[in-house]
Scaffold this active site. Structure first.
Site, PDB file in Angstrom:
ATOM      1  CG  ASP A  79       6.203 -11.992  37.945  1.00 37.44           C
ATOM      2  OD1 ASP A  79       6.324 -10.983  37.199  1.00 37.44           O
ATOM      3  OD2 ASP A  79       7.142 -12.448  38.626  1.00 37.44           O
ATOM      4  CD  GLU A 174      10.995  -7.973  38.314  1.00 40.19           C
ATOM      5  OE1 GLU A 174      11.889  -7.148  38.573  1.00 40.19           O
ATOM      6  OE2 GLU A 174      10.229  -8.440  39.188  1.00 40.19           O
TER       7      GLU A 174
END
Length: 409
Positions: A79, A174
């Site tokens: 991400d 994350e």
């Protein structure tokens, strides 16, 4: 594909995380990239390739030696930050950069200058990769993803490199603090791991902030503003005064560095009736978070009295300083030092003024320091990396695998 080819392919996929979403992963683009990676890992010959229902992708580089050695892990997140758009990223490779200003074409006001970025100034002659000026690049952490995939491909194709079993995991979300939430440490099955999620060549990080987040909520009373005299209590104004009272010359991100912690208001949900301020608490000494919490609460209560509002506080633990775990297992960090030196670099040891998946994984039974991946200007339109940094990260990963085999030390 080269590591640069892989990186350029990955950054074009929008994987921006969304902390307002309750799904896992929080955005569908993360699964798009994970499915692509799943195919690539199978293609390069990895075993046990599995993408689970929560968007965690795991795989195995089988051992090339019969001698039993501990399994090591490699971890990166797919991400990108919610703070900047990751849609329609247009990566640009500035080949053999000559040191002149890099003007990003889609927004000429976005300029990378060597005079303002020492890490960039050190890369004259390198192939610099940027976005076009409207988005982040996504080097955080697709540089780490690309380096791991390329290193895994090299290890799989060169069985003459002695190494034990290597486990790979690509995690979602994350950037919004959820990367370790559904990480199955037992299924991963490694003795230790390394996140590839750092900056300049040679960087090795094994201590991070300890982190909590507070939600400070002011409740007022709303009524028609034309008839509000003596009745309205404006929670927005109370929250504004609260933010203004937080330390400005100290304990703020813009005034701290090194081992100094901070208190950081970063998100506001506002209405006259009810306004919430989210505040990050950060310090390398976990006990200091309680002092920061007490400071925030004292300011909030004083403002509530002054404004006639009600104030409530909610505190959530985010992660803790990984050094508390890694100091008890110094061989894990030493293995990284050896790998960096073998790759022709000098280890640069520094604290992370933030956290990685490794901050939480270390406390979940998987000691996990952080190794560079060539990421610069995180979360910014001026984010950049270089081909040479990516290639250096690949070399270090290969040496990490080799370092796990005692006969190759």
């Amino acid at each position: 594909m080269s590591v640069l080819d892989r990186f350029l392919r990955y950054v074009r996929i929008d994987t921006r995380a969304d902390d307002r979403s309750s799904s896992c992963p929080s955005t569908p683009g993360q699964l798009v990239l994970q499915r692509l990676l799943e195919q690539e890992l199978r293609h390069i010959g990895l075993a046990d390739v599995e993408l689970d229902a929560n968007g965690y992708l795991m795989a195995t580089v089988p051992a090339s030696v019969e001698t039993p050695v501990p399994t090591i892990g490699l971890v990166a997140h797919v991400d990108t930050s919610p703070e900047m758009s990751g849609a329609d990223v247009k990566p640009i490779v500035h080949e053999r950069w000559d040191g002149r200003d890099i003007v990003l074409p889609d927004d000429p006001s976005a300029v990378l200058r060597a005079s303002e970025h020492p890490d960039l100034a050190a890369q004259i002659g390198h192939d610099i990769v940027t976005a076009s000026g409207l988005t982040l690049l996504g080097a955080d952490d697709k540089a780490g993803v690309a380096a791991i995939v390329e290193a895994a491909a090299q290890l799989a194709a060169q069985p003459e490199i002695p190494h034990g079993r290597v486990r790979v995991c690509f995690t979602p979300d994350e950037e919004i603090g959820r990367g370790a939430d559904r990480f199955d440490v037992a299924r991963f099955g490694a003795a230790c791991a390394y996140t590839l999620d750092g900056g300049a060549c040679g960087e090795l990080e094994f201590e991070s902030f300890s982190a909590d987040v507070m939600r400070v909520t002011f409740t007022g009373f709303n009524t028609h503003p034309g008839y509000a005299k003596g009745r309205m209590v404006n929670a927005i104004k109370a929250a504004s005064r609260f933010i203004d009272r937080l330390p400005a010359g100290r304990l703020s991100p813009e005034t701290t560095a090194g081992y100094e912690g901070f208190v950081h208001p970063y998100q506001v949900e506002a209405s006259v009736d009810r306004t919430s301020v989210r505040v990050l608490l950060r310090d390398f000494v976990t006990a200091n978070l309680r002092e920061q919490q007490a400071l925030v609460e004292a300011i909030g209560r004083a403002i509530a009295v002054d404004t006639g509002t009600q104030v409530d506080f909610e505190v959530k633990e985010q992660y803790r300083n990984m050094r508390d775990v890694l100091d008890r297992q110094p061989d894990v960090v030493e293995r990284a030092r050896i790998a960096i030196r073998r790759a022709g670099l000098t280890p640069i040891e520094k604290p992370i003024r933030g956290g990685t998946d490794g901050s939480r994984l270390s406390f979940m039974g998987l000691p996990t320091p952080n190794v560079f991946a060539g990421e610069h200007n995180f979360h910014s339109r001026l984010e950049w990396t270089s081909r040479q940094d990516l290639e250096a990260a690949v070399r270090v990963i290969v040496e990490l695998a080799r370092a796990s085999h005692p006969e190759s030390a």
